[in-house]
Write an enzyme that holds these catalytic residues in place. Structure first.
Site, short mmCIF file in Angstrom:
data_model
loop_
_atom_site.label_atom_id
_atom_site.label_comp_id
_atom_site.label_asym_id
_atom_site.label_seq_id
_atom_site.Cartn_x
_atom_site.Cartn_y
_atom_site.Cartn_z
N ARG A 44 0.81 -1.40 -0.08
CA ARG A 44 0.02 -0.03 0.04
C ARG A 44 0.89 1.12 -0.01
O ARG A 44 2.18 0.98 0.20
CB ARG A 44 -1.00 -0.06 1.16
CG ARG A 44 -0.23 -0.42 2.44
CD ARG A 44 -0.69 0.36 3.90
NE ARG A 44 -0.59 1.73 3.59
CZ ARG A 44 0.40 2.50 3.90
NH1 ARG A 44 1.56 1.86 3.96
NH2 ARG A 44 0.53 3.71 3.77
N GLN A 194 -3.00 2.42 9.99
CA GLN A 194 -1.64 2.58 9.33
C GLN A 194 -0.72 3.47 10.07
O GLN A 194 0.65 3.24 9.87
CB GLN A 194 -1.68 3.37 7.75
CG GLN A 194 -2.23 2.40 6.69
CD GLN A 194 -3.70 2.37 6.79
OE1 GLN A 194 -4.57 2.80 7.72
NE2 GLN A 194 -4.44 2.53 5.26
N ASP A 235 -2.45 10.68 -2.31
CA ASP A 235 -2.57 9.99 -3.26
C ASP A 235 -2.67 10.36 -4.74
O ASP A 235 -2.57 9.58 -5.76
CB ASP A 235 -3.92 8.79 -2.92
CG ASP A 235 -3.23 7.97 -1.83
OD1 ASP A 235 -2.92 8.29 -0.77
OD2 ASP A 235 -3.25 6.78 -2.22
O1 MRU Z 1 -4.86 3.08 1.97
P1 MRU Z 1 -3.42 3.45 2.17
O2 MRU Z 1 -2.62 2.86 3.28
O3 MRU Z 1 -2.85 2.88 0.71
O4 MRU Z 1 -3.39 4.95 2.06
C1 MRU Z 1 -1.90 5.62 1.93
C2 MRU Z 1 -1.91 7.02 2.20
O5 MRU Z 1 -3.29 7.78 2.27
C3 MRU Z 1 -0.64 7.74 2.12
O6 MRU Z 1 -0.70 8.76 3.04
C4 MRU Z 1 -0.45 8.06 0.69
O7 MRU Z 1 -0.72 7.04 -0.16
C5 MRU Z 1 1.00 8.69 0.45
S1 MRU Z 1 2.23 7.29 0.83
C6 MRU Z 1 3.57 8.22 0.52
#
Ligand code: MRU
Length: 344
Positions: A44, A194, A235
């Site tokens: 992820r 996370q 993202d």
């Molecule tokens: O659902 P996830 O854990 O993939 O979400 C990740 C995030 O929101 C992070 O902040 C984003 O991807 C930036 S990672 C450098």
């Protein structure tokens, strides 16, 4: 620690759902296993999803390496579709697929073995470039971190989520290495924690003074712990600077404004989507109800409870003090400034 690796025609990745208790690596040469791992958040973080997408395509076309060019092109498109259907929000995933597709197009005159080699080099380049981008974001962003800063961050943006030291986390770790005497407050970050599971683990591994807080304590933490700044990853960033990131990011941007502290976004330009003009156009992933209905090893809501479970939200550009990219720090008006750094 390598969150993902391409070796011996297989992908080896760290299963992030097992952290912080166990470091479990999965090795596979099956695209379906990798795609399923992305859906389940074993792999992820936006930049890492880009790298995984590129390696995923290699897995998907591998068996067509010794067939006809038509067969290779067909399995490329099948693999690209499979990987693109995993998660909709992170731009990096689609950006990486597009980079791979370009290599396929540009080398259509080559035989299938050479084509595969070119695609393999491109996937490795995507990985290596992300490592370099993280270093640059770290160095560039560290100048925004004052000595003794108390920093609030959300979700996980470190080595687990990227091909390098991280984006927002890259800024944090670089400031720490520069002996800025920082203290980080990490939001636990529902749904899948996370922040608690991954960011706290990375902060501890890096020896950075840190405190874990629940998401709903952010306002009180900012006030009572005298937070100096908030920094998060992204993202997808639209052309006007509106930023999709882990659900709860928008709350933090509003809180930063209310408390008069800066709110920074750190992301590589591969996260920018200039084909969309406004954050309203960003597709926000909605995840399964059971992520909210269950927790702490049991059911936590009554039977039949309705759930709204968006994985991301969009922070409007006017709440963002600056966006830190590998090509420099940009501020409003973002339409012009983002365009300048993405074109480099
Ligand atoms: O659902 P996830 O854990 O993939 O979400 C990740 C995030 O929101 C992070 O902040 C984003 O991807 C930036 S990672 C450098």
């Amino acid at each position: 620690m390598n969150s993902i690796e391409w070796r011996n025609n297989a992908v080896r990745f760290l299963d992030q759902t097992e952290l912080p208790l166990r470091e479990v690596y999965i090795e596979t040469s099956d695209l379906s296993v990798l795609a399923d791992a992305i859906i389940r958040l074993k792999v992820r973080g936006a930049p890492l999803l880009g790298i995984a997408a590129a390696y995923g395509i290699l897995l998907g076309i591998q068996s067509a390496k010794n067939s006809s060019k038509d067969a290779l092109e067909f399995s490329f498109e099948e693999s690209a579709q499979r990987i693109s259907a995993t998660r909709p929000t992170a731009k990096n995933l689609f950006w990486a697929v597009e980079r791979m597709r370009n290599i396929l197009r540009l080398n259509s005159h080559e035989n299938t073995i050479t084509l595969f080699e070119k695609l393999e080099s491109e996937a490795k380049a995507i990985h290596e470039e992300d490592r370099v981008m993280c270093d640059r974001i770290g160095n560039i962003g560290a100048e925004l971190i004052p000595h003794g800063a108390k920093i609030l961050t959300h979700c996980n943006t470190g080595a687990l989520a990227t091909g390098g030291i991280g984006t927002a986390f890259g800024v944090i770790v670089t400031a720490h290495r520069m002996k800025r005497a920082i203290h980080v407050y990490a939001d636990e970050t529902r749904q899948l924690l996370q922040g608690a599971r991954l960011t706290m683990w990375e902060l501890q591994n890096a020896g950075i003074p840190a405190t874990l807080v629940t998401d709903n304590s952010a306002a009180w933490t900012i006030k009572t712990k005298k937070i100096d700044l908030i920094i998060v990853g992204a993202d997808r960033i639209s052309a006007n600077g509106d930023t999709a990131n882990k659900i709860g990011t928008y709350n933090l941007a509003l809180l930063a404004k209310a408390h008069g502290i800066p709110f920074y976004v750190a992301a590589p330009t591969s996260t920018v989507d200039r084909s969309i003009h406004h954050g309203d156009e960003i597709v926000i992933e909605e995840r399964a109800e059971n992520e909210i209905l269950n927790g702490w090893g049991r059911q936590i809501a009554p039977d039949g409870a309705h759930v709204f479970n968006p994985a991301f939200d969009v922070t409007p550009n006017e709440l963002i003090s600056a966006i830190i990219t590998e090509n420099g720090i940009v501020r409003a008006p973002y339409v012009q400034t983002i365009s300048a750094v993405v074109n480099q």
